[in-house]
Motif scaffolding. Sequence first.
Motif, mmCIF file in Angstrom:
data_model
loop_
_atom_site.group_PDB
_atom_site.id
_atom_site.type_symbol
_atom_site.label_atom_id
_atom_site.label_comp_id
_atom_site.label_asym_id
_atom_site.label_seq_id
_atom_site.Cartn_x
_atom_site.Cartn_y
_atom_site.Cartn_z
ATOM 1 N N MET A 6 6.498 0.949 -12.604
ATOM 2 C CA MET A 6 7.132 1.616 -11.464
ATOM 3 C C MET A 6 6.986 3.152 -11.525
ATOM 4 N N SER A 7 6.808 3.705 -12.736
ATOM 5 C CA SER A 7 6.622 5.162 -12.812
ATOM 6 C C SER A 7 5.308 5.565 -12.116
ATOM 7 N N GLU A 8 4.334 4.667 -12.161
ATOM 8 C CA GLU A 8 3.062 4.919 -11.460
ATOM 9 C C GLU A 8 3.267 4.937 -9.943
ATOM 10 N N PHE A 9 4.223 4.135 -9.474
ATOM 11 C CA PHE A 9 4.510 4.125 -8.032
ATOM 12 C C PHE A 9 4.974 5.513 -7.587
ATOM 13 N N ILE A 10 5.821 6.110 -8.409
ATOM 14 C CA ILE A 10 6.342 7.442 -8.051
ATOM 15 C C ILE A 10 5.170 8.435 -8.023
ATOM 16 N N LYS A 11 4.300 8.346 -9.058
ATOM 17 C CA LYS A 11 3.150 9.271 -9.122
ATOM 18 C C LYS A 11 2.219 9.078 -7.939
ATOM 19 N N ASN A 12 2.125 7.850 -7.461
ATOM 20 C CA ASN A 12 1.236 7.562 -6.341
ATOM 21 C C ASN A 12 1.904 7.757 -4.991
ATOM 22 N N THR A 13 3.047 8.401 -5.000
ATOM 23 C CA THR A 13 3.760 8.672 -3.742
ATOM 24 C C THR A 13 3.932 10.183 -3.615
ATOM 25 N N PRO A 14 2.844 10.882 -3.182
ATOM 26 C CA PRO A 14 2.936 12.341 -3.132
ATOM 27 C C PRO A 14 3.998 12.827 -2.153
ATOM 28 N N GLY A 15 4.297 12.027 -1.160
ATOM 29 C CA GLY A 15 5.337 12.399 -0.189
ATOM 30 C C GLY A 15 6.682 11.893 -0.672
ATOM 31 N N ASN A 16 7.390 12.719 -1.476
ATOM 32 C CA ASN A 16 8.772 12.449 -1.906
ATOM 33 C C ASN A 16 8.977 11.181 -2.737
ATOM 34 N N GLY A 17 8.050 10.910 -3.636
ATOM 35 C CA GLY A 17 8.175 9.730 -4.508
ATOM 36 C C GLY A 17 9.494 9.680 -5.264
ATOM 37 N N LYS A 18 10.000 10.849 -5.652
ATOM 38 C CA LYS A 18 11.205 10.856 -6.490
ATOM 39 C C LYS A 18 12.419 10.263 -5.787
ATOM 40 N N TYR A 56 13.650 1.684 -6.444
ATOM 41 C CA TYR A 56 12.766 0.923 -7.340
ATOM 42 C C TYR A 56 13.517 0.343 -8.531
ATOM 43 N N GLU A 57 14.602 1.005 -8.920
ATOM 44 C CA GLU A 57 15.416 0.468 -10.005
ATOM 45 C C GLU A 57 16.077 -0.834 -9.556
ATOM 46 N N ARG A 58 16.459 -0.856 -8.285
ATOM 47 C CA ARG A 58 17.151 -2.039 -7.772
ATOM 48 C C ARG A 58 16.204 -3.129 -7.322
ATOM 49 N N PHE A 59 15.010 -2.756 -6.858
ATOM 50 C CA PHE A 59 14.076 -3.760 -6.319
ATOM 51 C C PHE A 59 12.651 -3.297 -6.606
ATOM 52 N N SER A 60 12.108 -3.803 -7.702
ATOM 53 C CA SER A 60 10.795 -3.345 -8.189
ATOM 54 C C SER A 60 9.672 -4.240 -7.655
ATOM 55 N N ASN A 61 8.456 -3.967 -8.097
ATOM 56 C CA ASN A 61 7.317 -4.809 -7.707
ATOM 57 C C ASN A 61 7.488 -6.248 -8.211
ATOM 58 N N THR A 62 8.019 -6.397 -9.437
ATOM 59 C CA THR A 62 8.190 -7.772 -9.944
ATOM 60 C C THR A 62 9.309 -8.485 -9.184
ATOM 61 N N ASP A 63 10.364 -7.754 -8.823
ATOM 62 C CA ASP A 63 11.428 -8.365 -8.000
ATOM 63 C C ASP A 63 10.846 -8.841 -6.668
ATOM 64 N N LEU A 64 9.985 -7.988 -6.092
ATOM 65 C CA LEU A 64 9.371 -8.350 -4.802
ATOM 66 C C LEU A 64 8.528 -9.612 -4.956
ATOM 67 N N GLY A 106 -1.019 -0.460 -2.305
ATOM 68 C CA GLY A 106 0.157 -1.319 -2.162
ATOM 69 C C GLY A 106 1.454 -0.536 -2.268
ATOM 70 N N TYR A 107 1.329 0.778 -2.446
ATOM 71 C CA TYR A 107 2.519 1.596 -2.677
ATOM 72 C C TYR A 107 3.356 1.810 -1.414
ATOM 73 N N ASN A 108 2.716 1.836 -0.262
ATOM 74 C CA ASN A 108 3.487 2.063 0.971
ATOM 75 C C ASN A 108 4.309 0.840 1.351
ATOM 76 N N LEU A 109 3.722 -0.333 1.211
ATOM 77 C CA LEU A 109 4.497 -1.535 1.555
ATOM 78 C C LEU A 109 5.649 -1.731 0.570
ATOM 79 N N GLN A 110 5.392 -1.470 -0.719
ATOM 80 C CA GLN A 110 6.492 -1.620 -1.694
ATOM 81 C C GLN A 110 7.634 -0.665 -1.330
ATOM 82 N N ALA A 111 7.282 0.561 -0.925
ATOM 83 C CA ALA A 111 8.331 1.526 -0.541
ATOM 84 C C ALA A 111 9.141 0.979 0.636
#
Length: 415
Positions: A56-68, A74-82, A393-398
Amino acid sequence: MKQIVIIGAGAAGLMAAAIAGREGARVISLEKMNMVGKKMGITGKGRCNITNSADMSEFIKNTPGNGKFLYGAYERFSNTDLLDLLHSWGLKTKVERGGRVFPESDSALEVRNTFMKVLKQYGVKVHLNEPVQEIVVENNSITGVRTEKEFYAAHAVIIATGGKSYPSTGSTGDGYTLASGVGHSVTDIRPSLVPIVTKEPWVKIIMGLSLRNVEVSVISKGKTQASMFGEMMFTHFGLTGPTILSLSHTVGKLLRKKNSEPITISINLKPALSAETLDKRLQKDFELYSKKQLNNGMKDLLPQNLIPIIIELAQLDGHKPINQITKEERLRLCHTLQHMTVTVEGLRPVEEAIVTSGGLSLKEFNPKTMESKLVNGLYGAGEVLDIDAFTGGYNLQAAFSTAYVAAMHIIHGDD
Ligand SMILES: Cc1cc2nc3c(=O)[nH]c(=O)nc-3n(C[C@H](O)[C@H](O)[C@H](O)COP(=O)(O)OP(=O)(O)OC[C@H]3O[C@@H](n4cnc5c(N)ncnc54)[C@H](O)[C@@H]3O)c2cc1C
């Protein structure tokens, strides 16, 4: 029983509706188009890159528009949760190169159909062809929404109207108007993941030519600002393809600085070779084709239609016999092969972008709950918020994570 209205039935709206329905709320999903998930149906070239298998830390890095902003979601609903959730709904998935997750069927429509099945199962009422026109608020609390047909009372409303790109899918920026109508601020709306318009007319000559395994760099003030390795394509207006779309974020930022320095794109056609190795390779080819003209001596090195362009950029004469090419000319050719340069004129408009950069100001939303800080019971989810990520896949996960968090908070409050 809580009544929840969800504005928009795209990725975020569908997830929010499914979760709120599952948790026992009475859910009304209002969608302006004649079908749900129209954009979802065209994602990933019709295959839907649902998420990524990266940490999930990579998701933040791959989200240049306000990933933080997404840490909490993401803590509550991650890629594996999805993926666990989608699997439990019967959707099988697979992981491809770069950790990209797709449905096993390679069909974005299957993802959409899975949501439709689940919405039915949980009794969610979906109203198609019903755009929301107004969010109604009294004493800083939500009371409902209004469409042309009706007023829908609600304990909570989720704005999941998407951004402003690909308007034929229904994402026309309505959410910005609806939210600003109840006091929210909207940041600058800009294209992201968008083709780049360039100046040189020769680009048109090779439109349609796709290059693999090249290194593409954005140069400004004599410095490399960003680089990407992969695929790109020439078009009638400039450049597109995966590397270009990802670099468009950097180009957009530089363009906004509005200094007079030109921005260029430099393409290294042979990134695996050092300048010396490339020169040796060229000498070998020149020995082999020594009696031919330069035009006919580079076919082992380059696609046919690129040869005259490279020769011209290197300011050489294509009709010159190869055995008469000087060392200086050969080195110039080598340099051009690794620094094929085009000048940036701008970006294509937001309507042609894969995602919209900018949106509802995140300062006015709680990142742990997605609830508005201005209006009780109003939530935002998905691309309507000022969030944008790279491809993979980062936009849909967001969209899925923010929607999940909003729906769970409406039903269960702060746990
Ligand atoms: C060509 C393309 C390919 C893409 N591929 C991928 C990919 O493979 N992986 C990835 O992660 N991301 C991909 N994206 C990005 C991704 O699709 C979006 O980020 C995502 O769909 C955003 O979800 P959303 O629910 O916020 O918005 P949307 O999916 O845009 O949904 C918004 C919905 O709200 C509805 N709506 C709008 N206004 C109103 C209104 N007033 N009343 C009622 N309804 C309204 C719209 O009709 C629409 O159905 C792609 C985008 C494009 C354009």
